[in-house]
Design a protein around this motif. Structure first.
Motif, PDB file in Angstrom:
ATOM      1  N   THR A 170       1.013  -1.098  -0.023  1.00  0.00           N
ATOM      2  CA  THR A 170       0.069   0.026  -0.148  1.00  0.00           C
ATOM      3  C   THR A 170       0.915   1.138   0.109  1.00  0.00           C
ATOM      4  N   ARG A 171       0.565   2.114  -1.050  1.00  0.00           N
ATOM      5  CA  ARG A 171       1.497   3.513  -0.836  1.00  0.00           C
ATOM      6  C   ARG A 171       0.323   4.474  -0.692  1.00  0.00           C
ATOM      7  N   PHE A 172       0.794   5.698   0.095  1.00  0.00           N
ATOM      8  CA  PHE A 172       0.001   7.119   0.356  1.00  0.00           C
ATOM      9  C   PHE A 172       0.242   7.983  -0.910  1.00  0.00           C
ATOM     10  N   VAL A 173      -0.856   8.471  -1.188  1.00  0.00           N
ATOM     11  CA  VAL A 173      -0.877   9.442  -2.480  1.00  0.00           C
ATOM     12  C   VAL A 173      -1.182  10.733  -1.807  1.00  0.00           C
ATOM     13  N   ALA A 174      -0.327  11.789  -2.151  1.00  0.00           N
ATOM     14  CA  ALA A 174      -0.600  13.015  -1.467  1.00  0.00           C
ATOM     15  C   ALA A 174      -1.432  13.972  -2.053  1.00  0.00           C
ATOM     16  N   PHE A 175      -2.133  14.848  -1.516  1.00  0.00           N
ATOM     17  CA  PHE A 175      -3.094  15.948  -2.000  1.00  0.00           C
ATOM     18  C   PHE A 175      -2.652  17.169  -1.239  1.00  0.00           C
ATOM     19  N   ALA A 176      -2.777  18.172  -2.215  1.00  0.00           N
ATOM     20  CA  ALA A 176      -2.378  19.365  -1.330  1.00  0.00           C
ATOM     21  C   ALA A 176      -3.514  20.037  -0.851  1.00  0.00           C
ATOM     22  N   GLY A 177      -4.692  19.744  -1.009  1.00  0.00           N
ATOM     23  CA  GLY A 177      -5.754  20.343  -0.337  1.00  0.00           C
ATOM     24  C   GLY A 177      -6.125  21.937  -0.902  1.00  0.00           C
ATOM     25  N   GLY A 178      -6.671  22.617   0.334  1.00  0.00           N
ATOM     26  CA  GLY A 178      -7.086  24.091  -0.315  1.00  0.00           C
ATOM     27  C   GLY A 178      -8.601  24.085  -0.661  1.00  0.00           C
ATOM     28  N   VAL A 179      -9.029  25.301  -1.133  1.00  0.00           N
ATOM     29  CA  VAL A 179     -10.511  25.219  -1.321  1.00  0.00           C
ATOM     30  C   VAL A 179     -10.844  24.580  -2.624  1.00  0.00           C
ATOM     31  N   VAL A 180     -11.573  23.467  -2.351  1.00  0.00           N
ATOM     32  CA  VAL A 180     -12.076  22.702  -3.378  1.00  0.00           C
ATOM     33  C   VAL A 180     -13.569  22.603  -3.614  1.00  0.00           C
ATOM     34  N   GLU A 181     -14.098  21.941  -4.857  1.00  0.00           N
ATOM     35  CA  GLU A 181     -15.394  21.644  -4.873  1.00  0.00           C
ATOM     36  C   GLU A 181     -15.829  20.513  -4.821  1.00  0.00           C
ATOM     37  N   ILE A 182     -16.925  20.179  -4.058  1.00  0.00           N
ATOM     38  CA  ILE A 182     -17.323  18.763  -4.113  1.00  0.00           C
ATOM     39  C   ILE A 182     -18.940  18.900  -4.403  1.00  0.00           C
ATOM     40  N   GLY A 183     -19.466  17.638  -4.690  1.00  0.00           N
ATOM     41  CA  GLY A 183     -20.932  17.421  -4.859  1.00  0.00           C
ATOM     42  C   GLY A 183     -21.331  17.387  -6.207  1.00  0.00           C
ATOM     43  N   HIS A 184     -22.449  16.891  -6.808  1.00  0.00           N
ATOM     44  CA  HIS A 184     -22.706  16.966  -7.892  1.00  0.00           C
ATOM     45  C   HIS A 184     -23.108  18.283  -8.862  1.00  0.00           C
ATOM     46  N   ALA A 185     -22.747  18.135 -10.072  1.00  0.00           N
ATOM     47  CA  ALA A 185     -23.043  19.239 -10.885  1.00  0.00           C
ATOM     48  C   ALA A 185     -23.041  18.792 -12.422  1.00  0.00           C
ATOM     49  N   GLY A 186     -23.605  19.701 -13.203  1.00  0.00           N
ATOM     50  CA  GLY A 186     -23.760  19.278 -14.604  1.00  0.00           C
ATOM     51  C   GLY A 186     -24.898  18.293 -14.739  1.00  0.00           C
ATOM     52  N   ALA A 233     -28.075  12.416 -10.245  1.00  0.00           N
ATOM     53  CA  ALA A 233     -27.404  12.529  -8.944  1.00  0.00           C
ATOM     54  C   ALA A 233     -28.884  12.249  -7.790  1.00  0.00           C
ATOM     55  N   PHE A 234     -28.647  11.796  -6.864  1.00  0.00           N
ATOM     56  CA  PHE A 234     -29.363  11.940  -5.649  1.00  0.00           C
ATOM     57  C   PHE A 234     -29.664  13.421  -5.018  1.00  0.00           C
ATOM     58  N   ASP A 235     -30.624  13.907  -4.469  1.00  0.00           N
ATOM     59  CA  ASP A 235     -30.489  15.249  -3.832  1.00  0.00           C
ATOM     60  C   ASP A 235     -29.342  15.520  -2.770  1.00  0.00           C
ATOM     61  N   ASN A 236     -29.195  14.462  -2.028  1.00  0.00           N
ATOM     62  CA  ASN A 236     -28.172  14.413  -1.142  1.00  0.00           C
ATOM     63  C   ASN A 236     -26.449  14.774  -1.583  1.00  0.00           C
ATOM     64  N   GLU A 237     -26.521  14.817  -3.011  1.00  0.00           N
ATOM     65  CA  GLU A 237     -25.292  15.103  -3.547  1.00  0.00           C
ATOM     66  C   GLU A 237     -25.056  16.385  -3.965  1.00  0.00           C
ATOM     67  N   THR A 238     -26.139  17.294  -3.551  1.00  0.00           N
ATOM     68  CA  THR A 238     -26.130  18.559  -4.047  1.00  0.00           C
ATOM     69  C   THR A 238     -26.379  19.432  -2.849  1.00  0.00           C
ATOM     70  N   PRO A 239     -26.204  20.909  -2.822  1.00  0.00           N
ATOM     71  CA  PRO A 239     -25.507  21.521  -3.925  1.00  0.00           C
ATOM     72  C   PRO A 239     -24.065  21.365  -3.984  1.00  0.00           C
ATOM     73  N   ARG A 240     -23.509  21.324  -5.408  1.00  0.00           N
ATOM     74  CA  ARG A 240     -21.958  21.430  -5.224  1.00  0.00           C
ATOM     75  C   ARG A 240     -21.699  22.698  -4.617  1.00  0.00           C
ATOM     76  N   HIS A 241     -20.562  22.716  -3.808  1.00  0.00           N
ATOM     77  CA  HIS A 241     -20.224  23.565  -2.829  1.00  0.00           C
ATOM     78  C   HIS A 241     -18.609  23.663  -2.665  1.00  0.00           C
ATOM     79  N   ARG A 242     -18.077  24.637  -2.112  1.00  0.00           N
ATOM     80  CA  ARG A 242     -16.567  24.818  -1.934  1.00  0.00           C
ATOM     81  C   ARG A 242     -16.470  24.196  -0.506  1.00  0.00           C
ATOM     82  N   VAL A 243     -15.292  23.428  -0.188  1.00  0.00           N
ATOM     83  CA  VAL A 243     -14.823  23.219   1.182  1.00  0.00           C
ATOM     84  C   VAL A 243     -13.392  23.301   1.309  1.00  0.00           C
ATOM     85  N   LEU A 244     -12.979  23.587   2.434  1.00  0.00           N
ATOM     86  CA  LEU A 244     -11.506  23.932   2.487  1.00  0.00           C
ATOM     87  C   LEU A 244     -10.813  22.890   3.153  1.00  0.00           C
ATOM     88  N   LEU A 245      -9.891  22.286   2.523  1.00  0.00           N
ATOM     89  CA  LEU A 245      -9.047  20.990   2.983  1.00  0.00           C
ATOM     90  C   LEU A 245      -7.872  21.340   3.246  1.00  0.00           C
TER      91      LEU A 245
END
Lengths: 399, 399, 399, 399
Positions: free
Chosen positions: C181-197, C201-213
């Motif tokens: 097993t290897r670990f893959v690094a992610f830089a984080g920051g303000v990213v978007e999650i949730g369904h869009a386009g 999708a189920f309603d619980n995947e919305t709204p797409r929004h920004r989160v701070l990682l």
């Protein structure tokens, strides 16, 4: 067994008997702290304070309120708090929640008792009233004596939950019955059982009636701890064929491997009792066993439990040891009404009759029974899985 | 909201702060009888006596035993009796059986406290030790303050089971917040929450970190009893679509139709509180509601619960009433670790971290919280069905 | 991870997609006897027959009854029998009693499905109706796909209660992920999650929004059985400090010592699975672990569970194996509404929103998820003690 | 009452009797779907399929395996799956989980029965073996007849959980006993009860022995629905003083307000029975009442339940209607061993003896009892709260 209860306790001087019984309750409670008197360690048990109050309420409700002109109840709320199970009389505090009543406290209950005692003494000072109320007061006193024993059993149960193993009576002595067990033969036939003649008895001991007994033999003493240890060593608690089906289910569900209050440490057995935690006394009668255990033990021993009629018929035989004053003895008899039984009229008719299903009869009396309360015709009763009473057994066999 | 806890309570003179907090516990207990201090009215609650002993054990176990040379524990059995949940430290008495421990009694626990207090004073008289142990003693004092509030909530629960409705503080006064509710707007953005800088905080308030907030609005006061009555009158407790599925199942299973401790008599509502049973005060913040109820109310009101970050970010705003000292305020936030959270090393690491699942965060403080214990970053937490805390709510809305 | 669900399953030809999904359910059920389809092995599970009927009722209730003129329900009683939890729609058969409904039988449910399918085909043959109802039918098909997976998990649970260990799919093959097993690094920051386009999708995947990682690292594959065996060998199930408090209580109450469906015989481990009882495959991802176990394992491994935002943000990374199609992956995130979440209007608004408390999010999909049903933004959720789903874990670490 | 069981069913031609009883079971099951045969609607009930298999296992285990040279059990796992409660014979599937065994299915159990039947026929074709095994086979056939009745009662319970109210026998006819009830007097004295002479009996009916009866009177017919409606109209289910304490607790806990399977709609009563849901027949004997209800009814009626000895002694009286074939009649007798009772040796000794506590005796037989299975000395027994049997009552009075 001599029937001593009527003379010794309720005798001609009812007021004197009243004081004696009431004082004995307070003497029992004197060893307890306010906290000890408030706790309820399981729904089957009641707080010591509740026992002190409920027995007082019995006199207030059934004697003073209807019979003493101008009597004012100590506190109107107590009828709700301290009624046990009298549906006729009204609603009541739920049994499993008795331990939540921190107020009134132990001291306040002492004042309640004094208030009722003073009124009772006034009432009993009137010879006509004392004569008329003799039966009811006698019932109240015997009722209080039953609660005296329950107070001890309930406190013991609470203390046994405490890792510090407190002692109720630090100078407690165990009964001992050394020597071999012998079986005493009885011819059976049509015999009479049940209470008759003078002296107090509960309604469930009546009417006296004839029963037909086969010839039988009865052990001359209760089963003792050393014999119970043999049963355990022989796998008694692990052998399903020794047990009633309901009993075996209970053994497995509860993890029973010894009587209640027995504890093993490094191969040595101790027992939690009124004297605290103490080494098991091999020659003492085994106690705190359920009917299921008593029945399984008897089967293992190639014997059986006696019926209550066999026990009562034999109780006059002088060769039988430990009939009373050591352990209650489980019988093979379910608790049912005697032929022609009629409950007492009014609320006190709820005293015994409504419990005549699902329970098994015990006979004799125990080391926790107050003096003078035993009787050959006395019928005690508990559910077959209960163990917190001072319950043991005596074996019977076919002739 | 001013952060006053560090200065007021633990200040420079640690020994003085120690005495103040310890004395406050005893002042709370002084209104209670020995029986009041022994009872445990449900598994969630603990006896007052236990709170007094457990907070004492905390100092004995974590400060005196490891740090005071020659210290002799008051009673070796107490480590078993009064450990709450520290797996690292050893076995302990089962929580639901705390009310069965009638001995040691209330007076004996008083002696236990004096024994530990004397040793603590000896230790804190040494400036070097006081300096080195500052953090641990401060934790112990904040721990004791938490138990001061629990003592009040637990006694209230026990008293509420008593048909006599005893009063803990007969002169209790309810807070009132008359006038309309207004919503205060916040712009959101990337803000910081969590404890930073000097002064005491629990580990769960750290590390301070950035969070991203959408614009939002927060009610300027908690929801009050008069508003809750409207919710009830509108069928709030009978409308499943207002509720979370688990909440609705709880409403039905428990028969909830009003907040805990509310009682209706002839159409008028009373509330059992620290002052006993008293008429409901319409302008007082509603309390003793579960998260399920708070969430359903918010939905009914066309609003929602705030997140804990929204609450904390807004807490410096002077237009917001009742942030502390009235009711804990349920938030929409499940209780989880902050990013980068590290539990404290050793046994005290069990203090907060292992509870970070299944519970919801409450913010603020209540009328039962001891003075100086509140903080903007403070995170209280309970399961969403619990109602015996002084828990209420404040509404939020999208901007 | 490619978002394939919309195209593959619900594509342009809605009628064709409808047939494909409906046929897949019947193909799953074809391996089951009438008895297999009727049993309910625990309240959490439902009978296979019920899944077949409930998914059909969904179309009948929400599409045919309101939208197909002249449609006659197959049986008026089915609305009561096969409603799951829609309070808006009316009363329903109690969930724990679903297994008691022996009639209608499996064959009758087949006729019910055919009746509804014929009506649905009539409706979808009308291009205008198909266009207008696209969203609702798409929801019904995704709903049915969820029940396809539940059908498998529930049958497996029932079969696992049978000492004969029946196999649902005798030719079942386990996934294998050999290598380190290897670990893959992610830089984080303000990213978007949730369904869009576009795409479903189920309603619980919305709204797409920004989160701070914060920066973080994610394991490139799920935890495997061989690693779980190390956790067990190291006393993982016996070490309370590894567990959340609620988790440890569950371990003790349930006697957990291995994942659900694991069985040891003479030191060798087998696993009950869709292929019946088979030797444990060391390189297969561990499954049928609860959130409590996943969380404890992560702590033991010096890691933690990822948040759902971390998982979703990383899901596009090609270096990560087993994101879908093997095991659902527990996250550190309680299941709550996304900021600004609005449930769908009408009864289908009960689909997701009312479950947003007390549950934890799982991401990815499992070997029991039907093809085309997975999505990077997909939010699955279960209570933290549940183990009968194909649930495993993937580790995360601070960067 | 004529004792017809031995002649009619097990007669001289044991092989013929074997076929008749075994075929009757299959005829009962023929009305059931595979799902109907698999369901277990409560722990007290067993699936129809299980009844079919368990009765077959009885012959396999106790007759074929020990006595038929070269017999190969149909499936080694069945001994575990279909043992009911014989501790002597080995471990077994837990009773409450019998409904989870979807495989083997109903058809496979048919093959099991055919396999055992063929082997039994081979064995019984040998006159010497048939002679030697007569008692054991007779026991097996009477055992299977008991399960035939249980199959009906258990299926009825399952069907009663189904909102569709399926009918087991759509052409079912209720017995009717119009006209007034009269009491028939019996002189009592020392009489004999218990089985003696030739013909089959269970061990619990022996030994025949003398009992002493007081004079008594017995109602000439069972209590009927119209009389039960009067009890209900008079508040029978709301009057605690009519009930045993345990009975009243059950009434409150279970919300009993009518016999099991009674349903009220717009003031009219229907009853779920073998014919489905049908209007209550006023002249039919009341059934599906518990002992608690029977006892309370008798008290309300100014009567009592008869003892089993009274019932048996009276059973030869031609003036008594409905002794058998309508409803089992609760008696006042707890189920205990007759004096001198010895269980049969070996595993079949577990058949009756280990249930001799906590249950009450019923006498007679019911409309669900297979033909030829009734006997004057027959002792049926159930716990006093059970209602799913075809249980009613007949009143007794003091002379």
């Amino acid at each position: 067994m001599r029937d001593v209860s009527a003379e010794a306790v309720v005798g001609d001087d009812l007021a004197c008997a009243y004081r004696a019984v009431r004082d004995f309750t307070e003497a029992l409670a004197a060893a307890l702290s306010p906290e000890d008197q408030c706790v309820q360690s399981m729904p089957d048990a009641s707080p010591a304070k509740w026992h002190r109050a409920h027995t007082t309420w019995f006199f207030e409700q059934f004697v003073l309120v209807p019979r003493l002109r101008g009597y004012r109840p100590f506190d109107a709320a107590y009828a709700y708090l301290f009624n046990s199970y009298y549906e006729t009389v009204g609603a009541r505090h739920p049994r499993p929640a008795r331990g939540l009543i921190t107020r009134p406290g132990a001291a306040e209950i002492g004042r309640y008792r004094a208030h009722v005692d003073a009124a009772m003494q006034r009432l009993l000072d009137d010879p006509a009233a004392a004569h008329e109320l003799h039966g009811l007061v006698e019932l109240g006193l015997n009722h209080e004596q039953q609660h005296q024993e329950l107070l001890v059993t309930d406190v013991l149960h609470a203390f046994a939950q405490n890792p510090l193993n407190p002692a109720l009576h630090p100078d407690w002595q165990e009964a001992r019955l050394p020597g071999p067990t012998r079986f005493v033969a009885f011819a059976g036939g049509v015999v009479e059982i049940g209470h008759a003649g003078r002296g107090f008895a509960f309604d469930n001991e009546t009417p006296r009636h004839r029963v037909l007994l086969q010839p039988y033999r009865l052990a001359d003493r209760p089963v003792r701890n050393r014999e119970w240890l043999e049963f355990m060593a022989d796998g008694g608690y692990r052998t399903p064929t020794l047990w009633m089906s309901d009993g075996w289910a209970t053994v497995q569900a509860e993890g029973w491997a010894a009587p209640l209050y027995w504890r093993e440490c490094d191969g040595a057995w101790s027992q939690m009792g009124p004297g605290g935690l103490a080494p098991l006394v091999p020659d003492a009668p085994v106690r705190h066993v359920s009917w299921y255990e008593a029945d399984a033990y008897a089967r293992w021993a190639g014997a059986r439990l006696p019926t209550e009629a066999e026990w009562e018929h034999a109780a006059a035989d002088g060769r039988l040891h430990g009939l009373t004053g050591q352990v209650w003895q489980w019988t093979a008899s379910p608790y049912v009404a005697y032929p022609g039984f009629r409950p007492a009229p009014g609320a006190v008719g709820e005293y015994n009759g409504k419990f005549m299903v699902n329970q098994m009869v015990l006979r004799g009396s125990s080391c926790a029974t107050p003096p003078g309360h035993a009787r050959a015709s006395y019928r005690n009763f508990f559910y077959p899985d209960k163990r917190w009473q001072f319950s043991g057994l005596r074996l019977a066999q076919e002739a």
